[in-house]
Write an enzyme that holds these catalytic residues in place. Structure first.
Site, mmCIF file in Angstrom:
data_model
loop_
_atom_site.group_PDB
_atom_site.id
_atom_site.type_symbol
_atom_site.label_atom_id
_atom_site.label_comp_id
_atom_site.label_asym_id
_atom_site.label_seq_id
_atom_site.Cartn_x
_atom_site.Cartn_y
_atom_site.Cartn_z
ATOM 1 N N GLU A 29 0.933 -1.165 0.155
ATOM 2 C CA GLU A 29 -0.160 -0.150 -0.051
ATOM 3 C C GLU A 29 0.799 1.387 -0.010
ATOM 4 O O GLU A 29 1.823 1.295 0.546
ATOM 5 C CB GLU A 29 -0.982 0.196 1.272
ATOM 6 N N LYS A 72 -8.900 3.617 -2.808
ATOM 7 C CA LYS A 72 -9.447 3.104 -1.626
ATOM 8 C C LYS A 72 -10.834 3.700 -1.210
ATOM 9 O O LYS A 72 -10.631 4.984 -1.263
ATOM 10 C CB LYS A 72 -8.451 3.311 -0.405
ATOM 11 N N CYS A 83 -5.393 -2.671 2.350
ATOM 12 C CA CYS A 83 -5.430 -2.707 3.765
ATOM 13 C C CYS A 83 -6.846 -3.000 4.268
ATOM 14 O O CYS A 83 -7.390 -3.959 4.304
ATOM 15 C CB CYS A 83 -4.873 -1.199 4.378
#
Length: 341
Positions: A45, A127, A161
């Protein structure tokens, strides 16, 4: 479409706040993975220009000292950094899932960009919801970012994540018959075990469960913290020992039955985790439980998904006396090898 091939996941410290060096290091791993025979390599990430650990280590006012540098070293679509990664993918004939901080206008986003083996961009996703203090740095994605794409290696999707703790987002991915999933994680080095939910047991567990629930292969790259980052962010030994330890890389690759099938690296060591995967095993896993197929109860529970890209401005034009939306493409122009040259 091939069914059996090798994949790779990166475990390495980023070149923190140094985009140029980070891209050079990334290209090195792309070349190494391809030389070893991997057809896909996944990065952690926001590996470019590094996960912003500073937002977890002090007050917002304290962390502002890194804001300008982090912004300036984030990646714009169509930039030299973007083209360099695309060219590395093309030159080495390998697909790349790159975790990065995307700069768009005056905002940043936690992004994953998927390049195919010809250097074309398959997807640029964001995200959906930054986690906790990440919201002091990053904006949000939308439903268009919950996408699984058909590739030469099969159907590939990506999440970052703690998106792997969002049941509805996961279900949206499972329902698209995902076969290979790139799960981008930061380092697991914060707070030295003082926050169990941020540690490797919980988060590798999330990747493992995703593999079983989705009956897919999961590449879970995880970054490390090196001494350069620790020295920059920590003031004195107490902070180093309590807040941000060295290492924290727990990269894994999981099979559809939840087994960890990748090669092993110590959490302080940099390198690539490799695994040979066989997409034929997915049929065996889904014969037992296909969560969006035969194992679903659509008459009881269903997901409502808005997959439209949300734009801040919609332009209108006059046509036949009516105000109609101006035509504009929803997709980025692919970064091809020709563009890189």
């Amino acid at each position: 479409m091939e069914k059996e091939f090798k994949v790779a996941a990166v475990q390495a410290a980023p070149c923190y706040l140094d985009l140029r060096s980070g891209v050079e290091k990334a290209i090195g791993y792309i070349e190494e993975a391809a030389k070893a025979g991997a057809r896909l390599v996944a990065f952690p990430e926001t590996w470019l220009p590094g996960y912003p650990n500073h937002i977890w280590l002090g007050s917002v006012a304290w962390s502002m000292q890194f804001t300008q540098s982090y912004f300036e070293n984030s990646v714009e679509a169509g930039s030299d950094a973007d083209r360099a990664i695309a060219e590395a993918a093309r030159r080495n004939g390998i697909q790349v899932s790159m975790g990065l901080s995307e700069r768009d206008g005056g905002s940043l986003y936690i992004a994953q960009w998927h390049y195919d083996e010809n250097g074309n961009v398959i997807q640029r996703r964001r995200k959906l919801k930054p986690t906790h203090v990440e919201r002091t740095v990053f904006g949000e994605g939308d439903g268009s970012d919950l996408a699984v794409n058909e590739t030469a290696l099969g159907r590939v999707g990506q999440l970052s994540c703690w998106e792997h703790l969002q049941p509805l987002s996961k279900y949206a991915m499972y329902a698209q018959n995902e076969q290979i999933h790139c799960a981008a994680w930061p380092n697991f080095a914060l707070y030295n075990g003082g926050a169990h939910a941020l540690g490797h047991e919980v988060n590798n567990g999330a990747s493992m469960v995703y593999a079983v629930e989705g009956s897919c292969f999961v590449l879970a790259p995880c970054a490390t913290v090196d001494k350069a980052m620790q020295d920059l962010l920590c003031e004195g030994d107490p902070q180093r020992e309590a807040l941000l330890r060295l290492g924290g890389g727990y990269t894994r690759i999981y099979a559809p039955d939840g087994r960890s099938i990748g090669s092993d690296l110590p959490d302080t060591e940099e390198g690539l985790v490799f695994a040979d995967i066989d997409l034929g095993l997915i049929a065996l896993a889904k014969a037992a439980a296909d969560p969006a197929g035969h194992y679903a109860r659509r008459d009881v529970t269903r997901l409502l998904l808005n997959s439209e890209r949300q734009r801040p401005v919609v332009h209108f034009r006059e046509f036949a006396g009516e105000a109609l939306p101006e035509a504009e493409s929803d997709d980025e122009q692919p970064v091809t090898s020709e563009a890189a040259e």
